[in-house]
Structure formats: structure tokens, C-alpha cells
Motif scaffolding. Structure first.
Motif, PDB file in Angstrom:
ATOM      1  N   THR A   1      37.107  24.064  31.345  1.00 15.14           N
ATOM      2  CA  THR A   1      36.303  23.324  31.980  1.00 15.14           C
ATOM      3  C   THR A   1      37.066  22.147  33.208  1.00 15.14           C
ATOM      4  O   THR A   1      36.713  21.595  34.006  1.00 15.14           O
ATOM      5  N   GLY A   2      38.440  22.290  32.790  1.00 10.90           N
ATOM      6  CA  GLY A   2      39.263  21.457  33.708  1.00 10.90           C
ATOM      7  C   GLY A   2      40.549  22.118  33.775  1.00 10.90           C
ATOM      8  O   GLY A   2      40.920  22.992  33.019  1.00 10.90           O
TER       9      GLY A   2
ATOM     10  N   GLY B   1      35.987  20.163  26.954  1.00  8.40           N
ATOM     11  CA  GLY B   1      36.233  21.799  26.723  1.00  8.40           C
ATOM     12  C   GLY B   1      37.578  21.878  26.698  1.00  8.40           C
ATOM     13  O   GLY B   1      38.586  21.197  26.272  1.00  8.40           O
ATOM     14  N   ILE B   2      37.980  23.104  26.994  1.00  4.61           N
ATOM     15  CA  ILE B   2      39.336  23.827  27.507  1.00  4.61           C
ATOM     16  C   ILE B   2      39.978  23.237  28.773  1.00  4.61           C
ATOM     17  O   ILE B   2      39.327  23.203  29.812  1.00  4.61           O
ATOM     18  N   VAL B   3      40.909  22.754  28.515  1.00  4.84           N
ATOM     19  CA  VAL B   3      41.735  22.205  29.602  1.00  4.84           C
ATOM     20  C   VAL B   3      42.874  23.202  29.949  1.00  4.84           C
ATOM     21  O   VAL B   3      43.905  23.243  29.119  1.00  4.84           O
TER      22      VAL B   3
ATOM     23  N   GLY C   1      39.499  14.778  22.207  1.00  3.81           N
ATOM     24  CA  GLY C   1      38.663  15.783  21.652  1.00  3.81           C
ATOM     25  C   GLY C   1      38.588  17.191  22.507  1.00  3.81           C
ATOM     26  O   GLY C   1      37.982  18.056  22.133  1.00  3.81           O
ATOM     27  N   ASN C   2      39.310  17.058  23.634  1.00  2.53           N
ATOM     28  CA  ASN C   2      39.520  18.575  24.447  1.00  2.53           C
ATOM     29  C   ASN C   2      40.559  19.301  23.538  1.00  2.53           C
ATOM     30  O   ASN C   2      41.288  18.860  22.782  1.00  2.53           O
ATOM     31  N   VAL C   3      40.669  20.572  24.061  1.00  2.75           N
ATOM     32  CA  VAL C   3      41.806  21.640  23.592  1.00  2.75           C
ATOM     33  C   VAL C   3      42.448  21.928  24.852  1.00  2.75           C
ATOM     34  O   VAL C   3      41.760  21.980  26.007  1.00  2.75           O
ATOM     35  N   VAL C   4      43.652  22.428  24.635  1.00  2.00           N
ATOM     36  CA  VAL C   4      44.526  22.621  25.710  1.00  2.00           C
ATOM     37  C   VAL C   4      44.908  24.135  25.630  1.00  2.00           C
ATOM     38  O   VAL C   4      45.544  24.522  24.665  1.00  2.00           O
ATOM     39  N   VAL C   5      45.151  24.696  26.890  1.00  2.00           N
ATOM     40  CA  VAL C   5      45.770  26.138  26.971  1.00  2.00           C
ATOM     41  C   VAL C   5      46.798  25.922  28.177  1.00  2.00           C
ATOM     42  O   VAL C   5      46.597  25.283  29.188  1.00  2.00           O
TER      43      VAL C   5
END
Length: 458
Positions: free
Chosen positions: A200-201, A122-124, A148-152
Motif C-alpha cells: 500500500t505504500g 498495510g505493507i510498506v 501498525g504497518n508491516v515492512v518489506v
């Protein structure tokens, strides 16, 4: 703390930025979450091409990006250029190796078939520091985005233009909106983000205090976290070391980036037989270096990242001297405009002193003499930190034997600790947990999913 660019060479405010409102922040998280649903199913080849394009753009724009680093946190321009090259190499590395790292891993089972597959989560959330404003982000973003994750990103408040530029680079490279998102918010709002189930991380590189708060927020919300915190790395010089090499690497290890690195060689532990020779050569190398504008390639000493940072380091040195430590070289502010401080060597350091117990995040080398190899090991381990370390000896087997007894996440032989894409980076004890870079960094925020197919009975 306001979100603004303050040039540490002049201590003047260059630009000020408004924080995101709650509504703006929600829209960005929602967009990242929506994008994740499609990004996770985007072919790996396309995700890898995105990283390759980011690397290409960084090299094309190296002059612009390097000047931005130097403007916002004061790094010498040549070192800023080296950071951009290193950063691009991280994106290239994961673009090239992701397919291998993500291969299914067969399991030995008594019957049927089983394998472990790494899948996105998910979103890290990345909370990153100012000292390597592009490269610290790359180490988290590259493996997660290609996986495959996305990052903020919540970046340090003193490098807002670097943070915005990273998001811009991803967009210019063709990343869908939401794959990489810059969140211009204050640190106090991170705990609230930890409560968001769409995230999620969580990964943080920063101080021990920030790490403790961050880990508490992550744990309270049952989220995987990675911490890369402070360090007080030992730089051990054994009595059979190549002294000229050790001096060269000690200067690079302690004073690169004005000593503002978690893996700086903060404690020089030298055996008595070679201590005078080492110290004389080390001292002569750092005296009479040219101080100046970090944009000037002739400058060898630039400012620290901020006036606050310079004041804190001088205070730590002053307190250590009051407690009995001796200044061999430096120890003071440089009498000029900007966040400048002299390169410094401290000796006579004992337990209970600030220089012994605390991390000094600036150009201060703590020098220790020891009589035996065992004393060097014991002193190296006499810290709550456990990030990196170095051992110098012409006998590599001996050096490795010593390295094996040092309680850290990384030990380099005949070299100062450095970061490179194919080596795992991380620590133990109060220096944090988890790993960045290499194949290990790929796994931190991936799901190790077991898939089992039972044997069908005839």
C-alpha cells in the motif's frame, strides 16, 4: 548486478547470495499480508516494546553490527558505531513518542463531534541505499511498524548481510514473522512489486534516476510514495562567521562517510572577505590525513563503497578539470589496493561544468567565492536539488533570514546538516518529497481517517 558482499578495502568478493525465486517472493509477501491483519490490532504498547527491544539488541551487538557495515561498504569503524547508536535512538524515539503522535486530533465543527485518527494501511515497501545501511532502514521501519504497518525491504545489492541482519534483529526481538521481511531481489523486480495490491505504500532513498522510475511505478498503481533523492547542499559562510567553527563543520559535513551522503556539504559558498582564511584552514586540515583499513581506528581516510563508486567520482573530477575547474588538493585515486580516493578541493567552478551541475557522491568539496550575501543565496539556489543546507554567521537572525531564502527542505544554522530522530528529514525540487523522522515521518503511510459523529437532535 549480483547480490554479494565485496569488501571495498580489498575489492575482494566475500560472499555471494542467491536471489529469491518468484515463488519464494510470493510466499514472503503473502506472509507479510497475513501478519498485517493481526499486527494492526496488536496493542500499541506491545508494538512499542518491540522497538525498544530492537534498540537494546542493537546496542548489545554494536561491535558486530558496526563491523558488518564497515566490511560491506567501507565506512570508518568509529562512524559505523555512531550509525548503530543513531539507529537505536530512532527505534527508542518512536517507541517513546508513538502514543502521542497517534492521538486522535479533534476538529472544530459547527455541530456534532469530529476527529482525525491515524490508522495503519498495510505493507510498506522500503527500497534503501547502502550508505547508511542500518539507519536508513530504521527511519522507515520504526514509525511504520509501531503504527501498525508491516515492512518489506529491498536493500542495496552490496549490503546483503546488513539487510539480513536487520530482519534477524526483529526476529530476535520477538517480532511475529512478517512484521519485517528482507527481500533479496534485484532492483529490476521492484516495478512488479508495485503492481501488488497488498503493498500500500512505497518509499525509496536513492538516486534521481531511481526515484523517477520508482515514482512512476507507484503512480501507475495509485500508491503513496516518499522519495529521498540526491542533494547538492550549499554550505554558506557569511563574512561575520566563526571561521574555525565553519571549517570544523565543513570537514564533517563534506567528508564524513567519505562524502557519500545525500546531505553532504557539497558546495562551500564563502564570502570574499573571509574566503582566503577559510580556504587556508580548510585545506590544512585535510592534508596529510592517515589513509588505511577502515577497521583500524587510526585511519582517517577509508575506501569509498565500491570500485565503481571511486571510478565515477574520479571521472567527474577529471571532466570538471577538462572544463576549466582547478584542483587545489587531491583529485586522484590513492595508489593502493581498494576503492580509495584522495580528499579533494575543486575551485574555479562555472555553470555547465560537471562539478557545478551534478551531485558528486564522494570526498570532493566544490569551493565558491561570492562578494555579497545575495550572491550566496542565488548560488545556493542555482541547482535542481533541494535537500539541505547550512548557513554560518554570528548573527543568528541574519543567518535565519538567509536560510529562509534557500529553496531546500532543511537548513541548519552554524552546523552541517545532520539527521536526528526529532527533526523532520526530506527535501524539495529534484531531491524528492515527503518526510522521514519526527512526528511528520509517522504520518506518511498512515491513513488520516475522519470520524464524524453528528449532533443528535432532541
Amino acid at each position: 548486478m549480483p547480490i554479494q558482499t565485496v569488501n571495498p578495502y580489498t575489492n575482494k568478493v566475500v560472499k555471494t547470495f542467491e536471489e529469491l525465486t518468484d515463488d519464494q517472493l510470493e510466499r514472503k509477501i503473502a506472509k507479510a499480508h497475513k501478519t498485517y491483519q493481526s499486527w494492526r490490532n496488536t496493542p500499541l504498547e506491545a508494538r512499542a516494546r518491540l522497538l525498544q527491544k530492537v534498540a537494546e539488541l542493537m546496542r548489545e551487538k554494536k561491535a558486530e553490527l558496526s563491523r558488518l557495515i564497515t566490511l560491506e561498504m567501507g565506512k570508518l569503524i568509529a562512524q559505523s558505531e555512531a550509525e548503530i547508536e543513531m539507529c537505536a535512538s530512532v527505534y527508542d524515539y518512536y517507541a517513546k513518542n508513538a502514543a502521542e503522535f497517534l492521538k486522535d486530533r479533534p476538529m472544530k465543527v459547527d455541530s456534532g463531534k469530529a476527529f482525525v485518527r491515524l490508522t495503519s494501511t498495510g505493507i510498506v515497501l522500503a527500497v534503501e541505499p547502502w550508505n547508511y545501511p542500518f539507519n536508513q532502514v530504521a527511519r522507515l521501519a520504526a514509525p511504520n511498524i509501531v503504527g501498525g504497518n508491516v515492512v518489506v525491504l529491498k536493500h542495496a545489492s552490496n549490503v546483503p548481510q546488513c539487510a539480513a541482519m536487520i530482519e534477524k534483529l526483529f526476529k530476535q526481538a520477538g517480532a511475529p514473522d512478517g512484521v519485517f521481511t528482507n527481500l533479496r531481489i534485484a532492483a529490476k523486480r521492484v516495478a512488479k512489486l508495485a503492481e501488488d495490491q497488498r503493498i500500500t505504500g512505497m518509499s525509496l532513498t536513492g538516486s534521481e534516476a531511481a526515484g523517477a522510475s520508482f515514482a512512476e511505478a507507484a503512480g501507475r498503481n495509485i500508491k503513496k510514495s516518499v522519495l529521498e533523492l540526491g542533494g547538492s547542499d550549499a554550505f554558506i559562510v557569511l563574512d561575520d562567521a566563526d571561521i574555525d567553527l565553519a571549517v570544523e563543520k565543513a570537514i564533517a559535513g563534506r567528508f564524513n562517510n567519505m562524502g557519500q551522503a545525500c546531505t553532504s556539504s557539497k558546495r562551500l559558498i564563502v564570502m570574499e572577505a573571509v574566503a582566503n582564511t577559510f580556504l587556508q584552514k580548510f585545506k590544512s586540515k585535510i592534508e596529510n590525513l592517515k589513509v588505511g583499513d577502515p577497521m583500524d581506528r587510526a585511519a582517517q581516510i577509508g575506501p569509498l563503497s565500491s570500485e565503481e563508486a571511486a571510478k565515477k567520482v574520479v571521472q567527474q573530477v577529471t571532466e570538471s578539470v577538462k572544463q576549466g575547474a582547478k584542483i587545489l588538493v587531491g583529485g586522484k585515486r590513492i595508489d593502493r589496493q581498494g576503492a580509495f580516493m584522495e580528499f579533494t578541493i575543486l575551485t574555479g567552478i562555472k555553470p555547465g561544468m560537471v562539478a557545478y551541475d551534478e551531485e558528486i557522491f564522494g570526498p570532493v568539496a566544490s569551493f565558491y567565492r561570492v562578494k555579497t550575501e545575495q550572491q550566496a543565496i542565488e548560488l545556493a539556489n542555482a541547482t535542481r536539488f533541494g535537500l539541505g543546507g547550512s548557513v554560518f554567521s554570528k548573527d543568528v537572525e541574519r543567518a535565519v533570514r538567509v536560510a529562509n531564502q534557500i529553496d531546500t527542505g532543511m537548513v541548519f544554522i552554524n552546523k552541517n546538516v545532520a539527521s536526528q530522530p526529532d527533526l523532520p528529514f526530506g527535501g524539495t525540487k529534484y531531491s524528492g518529497y515527503g518526510r522521514e523522522l519526527s512526528a511528520l515521518g509517522m504520518e506518511e503511510f498512515m491513513n488520516r481517517k475522519l470520524i464524524y459523529v453528528p449532533q443528535i437532535e432532541p
